[in-house]
Motif scaffolding. Structure first.
Motif, PDB file in Angstrom:
ATOM      1  N   ILE A 423       2.982   7.691  -0.213  1.00  0.00           N
ATOM      2  CA  ILE A 423       2.181   7.598  -1.425  1.00  0.00           C
ATOM      3  C   ILE A 423       0.939   6.757  -1.121  1.00  0.00           C
ATOM      4  CG2 ILE A 423       2.167   6.746  -3.819  1.00  0.00           C
ATOM      5  CD1 ILE A 423       5.326   7.027  -3.628  1.00  0.00           C
ATOM      6  N   GLY A 424      -0.199   7.179  -1.632  1.00  0.00           N
ATOM      7  CA  GLY A 424      -1.435   6.428  -1.440  1.00  0.00           C
ATOM      8  C   GLY A 424      -1.743   5.555  -2.641  1.00  0.00           C
ATOM      9  N   ALA A 425      -2.393   4.409  -2.394  1.00  0.00           N
ATOM     10  CA  ALA A 425      -2.739   3.504  -3.486  1.00  0.00           C
ATOM     11  C   ALA A 425      -3.625   4.187  -4.519  1.00  0.00           C
ATOM     12  CB  ALA A 425      -3.425   2.256  -2.934  1.00  0.00           C
ATOM     13  N   PHE A 426      -4.459   5.145  -4.084  1.00  0.00           N
ATOM     14  CA  PHE A 426      -5.352   5.832  -5.018  1.00  0.00           C
ATOM     15  C   PHE A 426      -4.575   6.632  -6.058  1.00  0.00           C
ATOM     16  CE2 PHE A 426      -4.455   8.940  -1.757  1.00  0.00           C
ATOM     17  CZ  PHE A 426      -4.383  10.149  -2.439  1.00  0.00           C
ATOM     18  N   GLU A 427      -3.324   6.954  -5.768  1.00  0.00           N
ATOM     19  CA  GLU A 427      -2.508   7.730  -6.701  1.00  0.00           C
ATOM     20  C   GLU A 427      -1.897   6.865  -7.798  1.00  0.00           C
ATOM     21  OE1 GLU A 427      -0.217  11.100  -4.609  1.00  0.00           O
ATOM     22  OE2 GLU A 427      -0.319   9.515  -3.086  1.00  0.00           O
ATOM     23  N   ILE A 428      -1.912   5.554  -7.625  1.00  0.00           N
ATOM     24  CA  ILE A 428      -1.285   4.646  -8.589  1.00  0.00           C
ATOM     25  C   ILE A 428      -2.279   3.584  -9.058  1.00  0.00           C
ATOM     26  CG2 ILE A 428       1.078   5.033  -7.810  1.00  0.00           C
ATOM     27  CD1 ILE A 428       0.853   2.435  -6.174  1.00  0.00           C
ATOM     28  N   GLY A 430      -4.866   2.317  -7.562  1.00  0.00           N
ATOM     29  CA  GLY A 430      -5.322   1.355  -6.574  1.00  0.00           C
ATOM     30  C   GLY A 430      -4.417   0.158  -6.384  1.00  0.00           C
ATOM     31  N   LEU A 431      -3.224   0.188  -6.969  1.00  0.00           N
ATOM     32  CA  LEU A 431      -2.311  -0.963  -6.911  1.00  0.00           C
ATOM     33  C   LEU A 431      -1.503  -0.943  -5.616  1.00  0.00           C
ATOM     34  CD1 LEU A 431      -1.111  -0.941 -10.629  1.00  0.00           C
ATOM     35  CD2 LEU A 431      -2.873  -2.374  -9.593  1.00  0.00           C
ATOM     36  N   GLU A 432      -2.172  -1.313  -4.537  1.00  0.00           N
ATOM     37  CA  GLU A 432      -1.550  -1.256  -3.212  1.00  0.00           C
ATOM     38  C   GLU A 432      -0.321  -2.149  -3.112  1.00  0.00           C
ATOM     39  OE1 GLU A 432      -2.996  -1.401   1.482  1.00  0.00           O
ATOM     40  OE2 GLU A 432      -4.399  -1.830  -0.150  1.00  0.00           O
ATOM     41  N   GLU A 433      -0.285  -3.221  -3.919  1.00  0.00           N
ATOM     42  CA  GLU A 433       0.848  -4.143  -3.864  1.00  0.00           C
ATOM     43  C   GLU A 433       2.153  -3.496  -4.333  1.00  0.00           C
ATOM     44  OE1 GLU A 433      -1.388  -5.187  -7.787  1.00  0.00           O
ATOM     45  OE2 GLU A 433      -1.819  -4.375  -5.790  1.00  0.00           O
ATOM     46  N   LEU A 434       2.075  -2.337  -4.953  1.00  0.00           N
ATOM     47  CA  LEU A 434       3.289  -1.633  -5.400  1.00  0.00           C
ATOM     48  C   LEU A 434       3.853  -0.706  -4.331  1.00  0.00           C
ATOM     49  CD1 LEU A 434       2.417  -0.604  -9.086  1.00  0.00           C
ATOM     50  CD2 LEU A 434       3.177  -2.809  -8.184  1.00  0.00           C
ATOM     51  N   LEU A 435       3.252  -0.693  -3.139  1.00  0.00           N
ATOM     52  CA  LEU A 435       3.690   0.222  -2.084  1.00  0.00           C
ATOM     53  C   LEU A 435       4.412  -0.527  -0.973  1.00  0.00           C
ATOM     54  CD1 LEU A 435       0.551   2.523  -1.763  1.00  0.00           C
ATOM     55  CD2 LEU A 435       2.662   2.952  -3.035  1.00  0.00           C
ATOM     56  N   GLY A 439       5.443   3.608   2.627  1.00  0.00           N
ATOM     57  CA  GLY A 439       4.684   4.460   1.719  1.00  0.00           C
ATOM     58  C   GLY A 439       5.451   4.872   0.481  1.00  0.00           C
ATOM     59  N   ASP A 440       6.508   4.127   0.134  1.00  0.00           N
ATOM     60  CA  ASP A 440       7.238   4.362  -1.106  1.00  0.00           C
ATOM     61  C   ASP A 440       6.693   3.430  -2.193  1.00  0.00           C
ATOM     62  OD1 ASP A 440       8.795   6.067   0.409  1.00  0.00           O
ATOM     63  OD2 ASP A 440      10.458   4.642   0.616  1.00  0.00           O
ATOM     64  N   LEU A 441       7.017   3.744  -3.429  1.00  0.00           N
ATOM     65  CA  LEU A 441       6.667   2.888  -4.558  1.00  0.00           C
ATOM     66  C   LEU A 441       7.804   1.908  -4.797  1.00  0.00           C
ATOM     67  CD1 LEU A 441       4.969   2.317  -7.230  1.00  0.00           C
ATOM     68  CD2 LEU A 441       6.497   3.969  -8.317  1.00  0.00           C
ATOM     69  N   ARG A 442       7.473   0.620  -4.908  1.00  0.00           N
ATOM     70  CA  ARG A 442       8.474  -0.393  -5.256  1.00  0.00           C
ATOM     71  C   ARG A 442       7.774  -1.443  -6.125  1.00  0.00           C
ATOM     72  NH1 ARG A 442      13.372  -1.206  -6.503  1.00  0.00           N
ATOM     73  NH2 ARG A 442      14.364  -0.577  -4.538  1.00  0.00           N
ATOM     74  N   SER A 443       8.003  -1.382  -7.414  1.00  0.00           N
ATOM     75  CA  SER A 443       7.396  -2.352  -8.330  1.00  0.00           C
ATOM     76  C   SER A 443       8.417  -3.405  -8.731  1.00  0.00           C
ATOM     77  CB  SER A 443       6.843  -1.649  -9.577  1.00  0.00           C
ATOM     78  OG  SER A 443       7.888  -1.047 -10.328  1.00  0.00           O
ATOM     79  N   PHE A 457      10.796  -0.619 -10.418  1.00  0.00           N
ATOM     80  CA  PHE A 457      10.958   0.816 -10.181  1.00  0.00           C
ATOM     81  C   PHE A 457      10.894   1.102  -8.690  1.00  0.00           C
ATOM     82  CE2 PHE A 457      10.954   5.016 -12.146  1.00  0.00           C
ATOM     83  CZ  PHE A 457      11.309   4.730 -13.454  1.00  0.00           C
ATOM     84  N   TYR A 458      11.563   2.177  -8.289  1.00  0.00           N
ATOM     85  CA  TYR A 458      11.461   2.677  -6.913  1.00  0.00           C
ATOM     86  C   TYR A 458      11.201   4.166  -6.958  1.00  0.00           C
ATOM     87  CZ  TYR A 458      12.620   4.302  -2.260  1.00  0.00           C
ATOM     88  OH  TYR A 458      12.561   4.905  -1.021  1.00  0.00           O
ATOM     89  N   ALA A 459      10.326   4.649  -6.080  1.00  0.00           N
ATOM     90  CA  ALA A 459      10.099   6.092  -5.961  1.00  0.00           C
ATOM     91  C   ALA A 459       9.718   6.430  -4.528  1.00  0.00           C
ATOM     92  CB  ALA A 459       9.000   6.565  -6.915  1.00  0.00           C
ATOM     93  N   ALA A 460      10.224   7.550  -4.056  1.00  0.00           N
ATOM     94  CA  ALA A 460       9.864   8.084  -2.745  1.00  0.00           C
ATOM     95  C   ALA A 460       9.529   9.557  -2.905  1.00  0.00           C
ATOM     96  CB  ALA A 460      11.013   7.911  -1.758  1.00  0.00           C
ATOM     97  N   ARG A 461       8.538  10.017  -2.144  1.00  0.00           N
ATOM     98  CA  ARG A 461       8.136  11.424  -2.195  1.00  0.00           C
ATOM     99  C   ARG A 461       8.511  12.099  -0.879  1.00  0.00           C
ATOM    100  NH1 ARG A 461       2.093  12.161  -3.715  1.00  0.00           N
ATOM    101  NH2 ARG A 461       1.839  11.156  -1.684  1.00  0.00           N
ATOM    102  N   LEU A 462       9.128  13.253  -1.005  1.00  0.00           N
ATOM    103  CA  LEU A 462       9.676  13.980   0.151  1.00  0.00           C
ATOM    104  C   LEU A 462       9.184  15.412   0.134  1.00  0.00           C
ATOM    105  CD1 LEU A 462      13.321  12.780  -0.578  1.00  0.00           C
ATOM    106  CD2 LEU A 462      11.791  11.739   1.098  1.00  0.00           C
TER     107      LEU A 462
END
Length: 466
Positions: A423-428, A430-435, A439-443, A457-462
């Motif tokens: 996942i890229g920061a531009f998709e969320i 710009g909140l790079e600290e959530l990655l 490259g998964d999302l972890r808030s 939250f946690y999210a991974a894209r496959l």
């Protein structure tokens, strides 16, 4: 200072019970005791207990909101409340006195956190225990303990996570605290526990024009596009407007959805026009609505017909459409070759404790074991339903690594044809600290602290290789 709702509490000394038909109206604090008992004794989720309480609907709106505020405050600070009571009781209460214990907890919650006037916090709790037959003999104890806490309220109030005296362990069940210390270390675990003590804001996903709706809803636009309305400070407690009365509700211009919960659906793509998308565990329907709004042909799958009815109601209000299917997502094979799949898997929900403080006291390690097995089955089912080159987003509102990173690692080990799409920061926003580094999302709840925090939250894209 919290206005004392005793004046509208029908069973209070200053306002004797008034009958409604042949049925007396229950007092606000008696209802709060019922709900706290439902959660802590019968392990019933608070939202379920609220909706099924037989008398709550007969209270005035102001008192109903006070009941909810009182119970959620008691649950949010339960560890600290029990620590306070332990210092004021010469010996622990017997197990049979659970109602007395919960009455004391409600009294402490009012005194330390809702800042209810001392006479109301003490006198109403003494009155409540006196009306409970077998517990009436504890009147003197309840009176003495609560009056001592009133005298030393500021001292007891200071015993909270992050103040340099106590760690987050004081506010949580031991197993949960230890799990976070093991995963993240004491400092980060304390930051999580501290963030869970704050009243959360109200977040909205809007159909369009976030700036316009932020103005109408008296909120702000977060970097992710979510519109956020700040909470009323509890020390200035006053009834909030009903969700249904806010601008844009009737017209279907928005729906309530935490900022973190709104991110996973966006990871499937901004424009999904013409794509077949499966929402595997769809209820209550916030993510289904996002996918439909993005133009997807959505199949919303859930095992509960009752929960799907809620999805249907929400879609009708929002003027969006989806195909609804009631089935076990781990077994369902009616549709295949989906372009994209969103799997918001059943989980422990430990990332939502600031919104649902009962979660901390309803779950235990055995639940995690059961849930991870379910998550594995659902991930394998998703792999069987996605087309080659298609995307899967797996997410949970859990802070437990066993339900996030560990599940994806195990899934990729079982499925060599699947790979991670970082996942890229531009998709969320710009909140790079959530990655994460993978490259998964972890808030975490302490992030976006200046704007009021965010759910864990946690999210991974496959993707399935072509």
């Amino acid at each position: 200072m919290l206005p004392d709702p005793i004046s509208s509490d029908p069973n209070s000394p200053s306002n004797p019970a008034e009958p409604m038909g042949d049925m007396p109206v229950i007092s606000a604090r008696a209802a709060a005791l019922d709900l706290l008992e439902a959660v802590l004794r019968r392990r019933q989720p608070l939202d379920e207990a609220l909706s099924s309480h037989p008398d709550l609907g007969r209270l005035p709106s102001r008192d109903r909101q006070f009941v909810r505020a009182l119970v959620t405050t008691a649950l949010r600070h339960l560890g600290q409340i029990d620590h306070t009571l332990a210092q004021c009781l010469e010996k622990p209460l017997p197990a049979r006195a659970s109602a007395v214990r919960n009455i004391l907890r409600l009294g402490v919650a009012q005194t330390l956190f809702l800042q209810t006037p001392a006479h109301a916090a003490v006198d109403t709790m003494v009155s409540l225990v006196a009306k409970r037959g077998g517990e009436a003999g504890y009147k003197g104890l309840v009176n003495a303990v609560l009056r001592r806490i009133v005298r030393d309220a500021e001292l007891f109030r200071q015993a909270r996570p992050g103040n340099g005296i106590f760690t987050g362990a004081i506010s949580l069940p031991d197993w949960l605290w230890q799990s976070w210390v093991k995963a993240y270390g004491v400092q980060q675990a304390t930051a999580i526990a501290t963030a869970h003590l704050a009243e959360p804001p109200l977040d909205f996903t809007v159909r369009r024009d976030p700036a316009h709706w932020a103005k109408l809803l008296q909120g702000e636009v977060l970097p992710t596009g979510t519109v956020r309305r700040p909470p009323h400070p509890q020390e200035h407690y006053r009834p909030s407007p009903r969700i249904e009365d806010l601008p844009g509700f009737a017209e279907g211009m928005w729906w309530v959805q935490d900022a973190a919960a709104a991110l996973p659906a966006r990871l499937l793509g901004g424009d999904l026009t013409g794509q077949r998308v499966l929402d595997m565990c769809a209820a209550p329907g916030g993510k289904t609505a996002q996918l439909a709004l993005a133009g997807a042909a959505v199949t919303a799958l859930d095992r509960s017909n009752k929960r799907l009815e809620r999805v249907k109601e929400n879609l009708i209000r929002l003027q969006l459409t989806a195909q609804l299917e009631a089935a076990d997502a781990a077994l369902w094979r009616k549709g295949k070759e989906f372009d994209a799949i969103l799997l918001d898997a059943p989980c422990s929900a430990t990332g939502t404790i600031r919104r649902h403080p009962d979660v901390a006291w309803l779950k235990d390690p055995r639940d995690i074991v059961k849930l991870t097995a379910t998550q594995d089955r659902l991930l394998d089912a998703a792999a069987a339903l996605v087309r080659p080159g298609g995307r899967i987003v797996y997410c949970t509102c859990s802070l437990q690594p066993e339900e996030g990173e560990a599940r994806i690692a195990a899934f990729l080990a079982r499925n060599p044809s699947m790979r991670r799409l970082p996942i890229g920061a531009f998709e969320i926003g710009g909140l790079e600290e959530l990655l994460t580094r993978d490259g998964d999302l972890r808030s975490f709840p302490y992030q976006l602290s200046q704007q009021g925090g965010i759910d864990g939250f946690y999210a991974a894209r496959l993707t399935l290789d072509s």
